[in-house]
Scaffold this motif. Structure first.
Motif, PDB file in Angstrom:
ATOM      1  N   ARG A 137      -9.959   5.926 -15.853  1.00  0.00           N
ATOM      2  CA  ARG A 137      -9.377   5.343 -17.062  1.00  0.00           C
ATOM      3  C   ARG A 137     -10.031   3.992 -17.278  1.00  0.00           C
ATOM      4  NH1 ARG A 137      -4.053   7.215 -19.032  1.00  0.00           N
ATOM      5  NH2 ARG A 137      -3.928   5.185 -20.023  1.00  0.00           N
ATOM      6  N   LYS A 138     -10.202   3.631 -18.519  1.00  0.00           N
ATOM      7  CA  LYS A 138     -10.819   2.333 -18.817  1.00  0.00           C
ATOM      8  C   LYS A 138      -9.735   1.264 -18.795  1.00  0.00           C
ATOM      9  CE  LYS A 138     -14.312   0.275 -21.690  1.00  0.00           C
ATOM     10  NZ  LYS A 138     -15.278   0.581 -22.728  1.00  0.00           N
ATOM     11  N   GLU A 139      -9.441   0.813 -17.605  1.00  0.00           N
ATOM     12  CA  GLU A 139      -8.457  -0.237 -17.391  1.00  0.00           C
ATOM     13  C   GLU A 139      -8.787  -0.917 -16.074  1.00  0.00           C
ATOM     14  OE1 GLU A 139      -4.842   2.422 -15.561  1.00  0.00           O
ATOM     15  OE2 GLU A 139      -5.012   2.256 -17.719  1.00  0.00           O
ATOM     16  N   SER A 140      -8.214  -2.061 -15.888  1.00  0.00           N
ATOM     17  CA  SER A 140      -8.485  -2.828 -14.683  1.00  0.00           C
ATOM     18  C   SER A 140      -7.294  -2.732 -13.728  1.00  0.00           C
ATOM     19  CB  SER A 140      -8.751  -4.287 -15.043  1.00  0.00           C
ATOM     20  OG  SER A 140      -9.033  -5.023 -13.882  1.00  0.00           O
ATOM     21  N   THR A 141      -7.530  -2.064 -12.620  1.00  0.00           N
ATOM     22  CA  THR A 141      -6.574  -2.061 -11.517  1.00  0.00           C
ATOM     23  C   THR A 141      -7.370  -2.457 -10.276  1.00  0.00           C
ATOM     24  OG1 THR A 141      -6.923   0.227 -10.776  1.00  0.00           O
ATOM     25  CG2 THR A 141      -5.330  -0.110 -12.588  1.00  0.00           C
ATOM     26  N   PRO A 142      -6.714  -2.959  -9.247  1.00  0.00           N
ATOM     27  CA  PRO A 142      -7.460  -3.319  -8.038  1.00  0.00           C
ATOM     28  C   PRO A 142      -8.258  -2.141  -7.470  1.00  0.00           C
ATOM     29  CG  PRO A 142      -5.270  -4.280  -7.950  1.00  0.00           C
ATOM     30  CD  PRO A 142      -5.292  -3.371  -9.158  1.00  0.00           C
ATOM     31  N   PHE A 143      -7.690  -0.941  -7.512  1.00  0.00           N
ATOM     32  CA  PHE A 143      -8.405   0.205  -6.942  1.00  0.00           C
ATOM     33  C   PHE A 143      -9.611   0.597  -7.796  1.00  0.00           C
ATOM     34  CE2 PHE A 143      -8.848   4.824  -5.981  1.00  0.00           C
ATOM     35  CZ  PHE A 143      -9.347   4.652  -4.699  1.00  0.00           C
ATOM     36  N   ILE A 144      -9.456   0.632  -9.097  1.00  0.00           N
ATOM     37  CA  ILE A 144     -10.596   0.950  -9.977  1.00  0.00           C
ATOM     38  C   ILE A 144     -11.693  -0.097  -9.795  1.00  0.00           C
ATOM     39  CG2 ILE A 144     -11.349   1.044 -12.390  1.00  0.00           C
ATOM     40  CD1 ILE A 144      -8.733   2.564 -13.011  1.00  0.00           C
ATOM     41  N   GLU A 145     -11.315  -1.360  -9.698  1.00  0.00           N
ATOM     42  CA  GLU A 145     -12.307  -2.421  -9.467  1.00  0.00           C
ATOM     43  C   GLU A 145     -13.042  -2.197  -8.146  1.00  0.00           C
ATOM     44  OE1 GLU A 145     -13.278  -4.831 -11.608  1.00  0.00           O
ATOM     45  OE2 GLU A 145     -11.943  -3.837 -13.022  1.00  0.00           O
ATOM     46  N   LYS A 146     -12.299  -1.813  -7.120  1.00  0.00           N
ATOM     47  CA  LYS A 146     -12.914  -1.550  -5.814  1.00  0.00           C
ATOM     48  C   LYS A 146     -13.952  -0.432  -5.918  1.00  0.00           C
ATOM     49  CE  LYS A 146     -11.591  -0.536  -1.038  1.00  0.00           C
ATOM     50  NZ  LYS A 146     -10.450  -0.376  -0.123  1.00  0.00           N
ATOM     51  N   LEU A 147     -13.626   0.625  -6.647  1.00  0.00           N
ATOM     52  CA  LEU A 147     -14.563   1.743  -6.806  1.00  0.00           C
ATOM     53  C   LEU A 147     -15.797   1.338  -7.607  1.00  0.00           C
ATOM     54  CD1 LEU A 147     -12.134   4.722  -7.543  1.00  0.00           C
ATOM     55  CD2 LEU A 147     -13.295   4.192  -5.387  1.00  0.00           C
ATOM     56  N   THR A 148     -15.597   0.613  -8.693  1.00  0.00           N
ATOM     57  CA  THR A 148     -16.730   0.267  -9.557  1.00  0.00           C
ATOM     58  C   THR A 148     -17.649  -0.780  -8.934  1.00  0.00           C
ATOM     59  OG1 THR A 148     -15.425  -1.369 -10.786  1.00  0.00           O
ATOM     60  CG2 THR A 148     -15.512   0.885 -11.673  1.00  0.00           C
ATOM     61  N   GLN A 149     -17.187  -1.464  -7.907  1.00  0.00           N
ATOM     62  CA  GLN A 149     -18.020  -2.474  -7.249  1.00  0.00           C
ATOM     63  C   GLN A 149     -18.835  -1.917  -6.084  1.00  0.00           C
ATOM     64  OE1 GLN A 149     -15.382  -5.745  -6.363  1.00  0.00           O
ATOM     65  NE2 GLN A 149     -14.986  -6.133  -8.525  1.00  0.00           N
ATOM     66  N   ARG A 150     -18.678  -0.649  -5.804  1.00  0.00           N
ATOM     67  CA  ARG A 150     -19.474  -0.032  -4.729  1.00  0.00           C
ATOM     68  C   ARG A 150     -20.959  -0.084  -5.103  1.00  0.00           C
ATOM     69  NH1 ARG A 150     -16.948   3.766  -1.061  1.00  0.00           N
ATOM     70  NH2 ARG A 150     -19.017   4.691  -0.955  1.00  0.00           N
ATOM     71  N   HIS A 151     -21.811  -0.217  -4.116  1.00  0.00           N
ATOM     72  CA  HIS A 151     -23.254  -0.295  -4.367  1.00  0.00           C
ATOM     73  C   HIS A 151     -23.900   1.075  -4.534  1.00  0.00           C
ATOM     74  CE1 HIS A 151     -23.265  -4.578  -3.776  1.00  0.00           C
ATOM     75  NE2 HIS A 151     -22.616  -4.429  -2.632  1.00  0.00           N
ATOM     76  N   ASP A 152     -23.174   2.140  -4.165  1.00  0.00           N
ATOM     77  CA  ASP A 152     -23.756   3.476  -4.218  1.00  0.00           C
ATOM     78  C   ASP A 152     -23.282   4.288  -5.428  1.00  0.00           C
ATOM     79  OD1 ASP A 152     -21.153   3.747  -3.304  1.00  0.00           O
ATOM     80  OD2 ASP A 152     -21.662   5.069  -1.630  1.00  0.00           O
ATOM     81  N   ILE A 153     -22.702   3.622  -6.425  1.00  0.00           N
ATOM     82  CA  ILE A 153     -22.214   4.342  -7.609  1.00  0.00           C
ATOM     83  C   ILE A 153     -23.034   3.975  -8.840  1.00  0.00           C
ATOM     84  CG2 ILE A 153     -19.869   4.494  -6.699  1.00  0.00           C
ATOM     85  CD1 ILE A 153     -20.191   2.382  -9.678  1.00  0.00           C
ATOM     86  N   TYR A 154     -23.060   4.930  -9.753  1.00  0.00           N
ATOM     87  CA  TYR A 154     -23.646   4.720 -11.073  1.00  0.00           C
ATOM     88  C   TYR A 154     -22.502   4.882 -12.059  1.00  0.00           C
ATOM     89  CZ  TYR A 154     -27.056   4.995 -14.843  1.00  0.00           C
ATOM     90  OH  TYR A 154     -27.806   4.758 -15.969  1.00  0.00           O
ATOM     91  N   LEU A 155     -22.248   3.865 -12.857  1.00  0.00           N
ATOM     92  CA  LEU A 155     -21.129   3.863 -13.787  1.00  0.00           C
ATOM     93  C   LEU A 155     -21.625   4.087 -15.205  1.00  0.00           C
ATOM     94  CD1 LEU A 155     -18.065   3.355 -14.268  1.00  0.00           C
ATOM     95  CD2 LEU A 155     -18.658   0.930 -14.558  1.00  0.00           C
ATOM     96  N   ILE A 156     -21.073   5.103 -15.857  1.00  0.00           N
ATOM     97  CA  ILE A 156     -21.372   5.365 -17.259  1.00  0.00           C
ATOM     98  C   ILE A 156     -20.125   5.056 -18.070  1.00  0.00           C
ATOM     99  CG2 ILE A 156     -21.864   7.149 -18.981  1.00  0.00           C
ATOM    100  CD1 ILE A 156     -23.461   8.627 -16.902  1.00  0.00           C
ATOM    101  N   ASP A 157     -20.284   4.205 -19.079  1.00  0.00           N
ATOM    102  CA  ASP A 157     -19.198   3.911 -20.011  1.00  0.00           C
ATOM    103  C   ASP A 157     -19.503   4.678 -21.299  1.00  0.00           C
ATOM    104  OD1 ASP A 157     -17.385   2.896 -21.868  1.00  0.00           O
ATOM    105  OD2 ASP A 157     -17.509   0.852 -21.080  1.00  0.00           O
ATOM    106  N   ILE A 158     -18.733   5.720 -21.563  1.00  0.00           N
ATOM    107  CA  ILE A 158     -18.938   6.595 -22.731  1.00  0.00           C
ATOM    108  C   ILE A 158     -18.909   5.778 -24.016  1.00  0.00           C
ATOM    109  CG2 ILE A 158     -17.970   8.534 -24.046  1.00  0.00           C
ATOM    110  CD1 ILE A 158     -19.233   9.347 -21.392  1.00  0.00           C
ATOM    111  N   ASP A 159     -18.085   4.743 -24.074  1.00  0.00           N
ATOM    112  CA  ASP A 159     -17.969   3.933 -25.298  1.00  0.00           C
ATOM    113  C   ASP A 159     -19.279   3.290 -25.693  1.00  0.00           C
ATOM    114  OD1 ASP A 159     -15.276   4.560 -25.331  1.00  0.00           O
ATOM    115  OD2 ASP A 159     -14.665   2.691 -24.353  1.00  0.00           O
TER     116      ASP A 159
END
Length: 164
Positions: A137-159
């Motif tokens: 979900r496009k929102e800021s929670t501590p857990f979502i922030e933790k996931l998006t800050q990983r160095h091994d992920i590629y984040l796509i924002d559809i918007d």
């Protein structure tokens, strides 16, 4: 997908605003994949503003499911059912993470309902030992922030790909 493949990152996270097509993008990506496991969440709606229920189910077995949120008495908010995340959700993820035949784990979606489900969050972190594609979900929670800050992920924002 080309930019994800070229990035060399192991995991793909997809985000975007409500109704932006995150799940449609996920389904398009998965059409050529095999050996998939994971979790799908979906809303059961009626004519009220908030969904009546939100259900979590096993990616491969629709009979393995449980309610993860219920509409409040006022009809305008969702009340998380943390116990379902902690028992059913964590168990599904643990099983797929321990299954040598599954090489891709999918979660559709991760949002605010998981905020107090610490055991479930820990199981999500553990599945990153395998390949993961998750919708956020496009929102800021501590857990979502933790996931998006990983160095091994590629984040796509559809918007960012929607042409006004």
């Amino acid at each position: 997908m080309k930019s994800f493949r070229e990035s060399g990152k192991k995991h793909l996270l997809i985000t975007g605003s409500k109704k932006s097509g995150k799940t449609s993008v996920l389904n398009e990506i998965l059409k050529d994949e095999i050996s998939i496991g994971g979790i799908i969440t979906y809303a059961i709606r009626d004519d009220k503003i908030a969904p009546k229920y939100v259900v979590l189910r096993d990616f491969n077995d629709q009979h393995i499911n449980g309610v993860i949120a219920k509409r409040s008495n006022s009809g305008t908010a969702l009340i998380p059912v943390t116990e379902t995340f902690e028992s059913l959700g964590a168990g599904i993820l643990r099983n797929y993470n321990n299954d040598d035949e599954i090489d891709l784990i999918v979660i559709d979606e991760i949002g605010f309902l998981e905020n107090n489900a610490i055991h479930y969050q820990n199981e999500i972190i553990k599945i990153f030992d395998k390949r993961v594609i998750a919708v956020l979900r496009k929102e800021s929670t501590p857990f979502i922030e933790k996931l998006t800050q990983r160095h091994d992920i590629y984040l796509i924002d559809i918007d960012e790909f929607i042409i006004p």
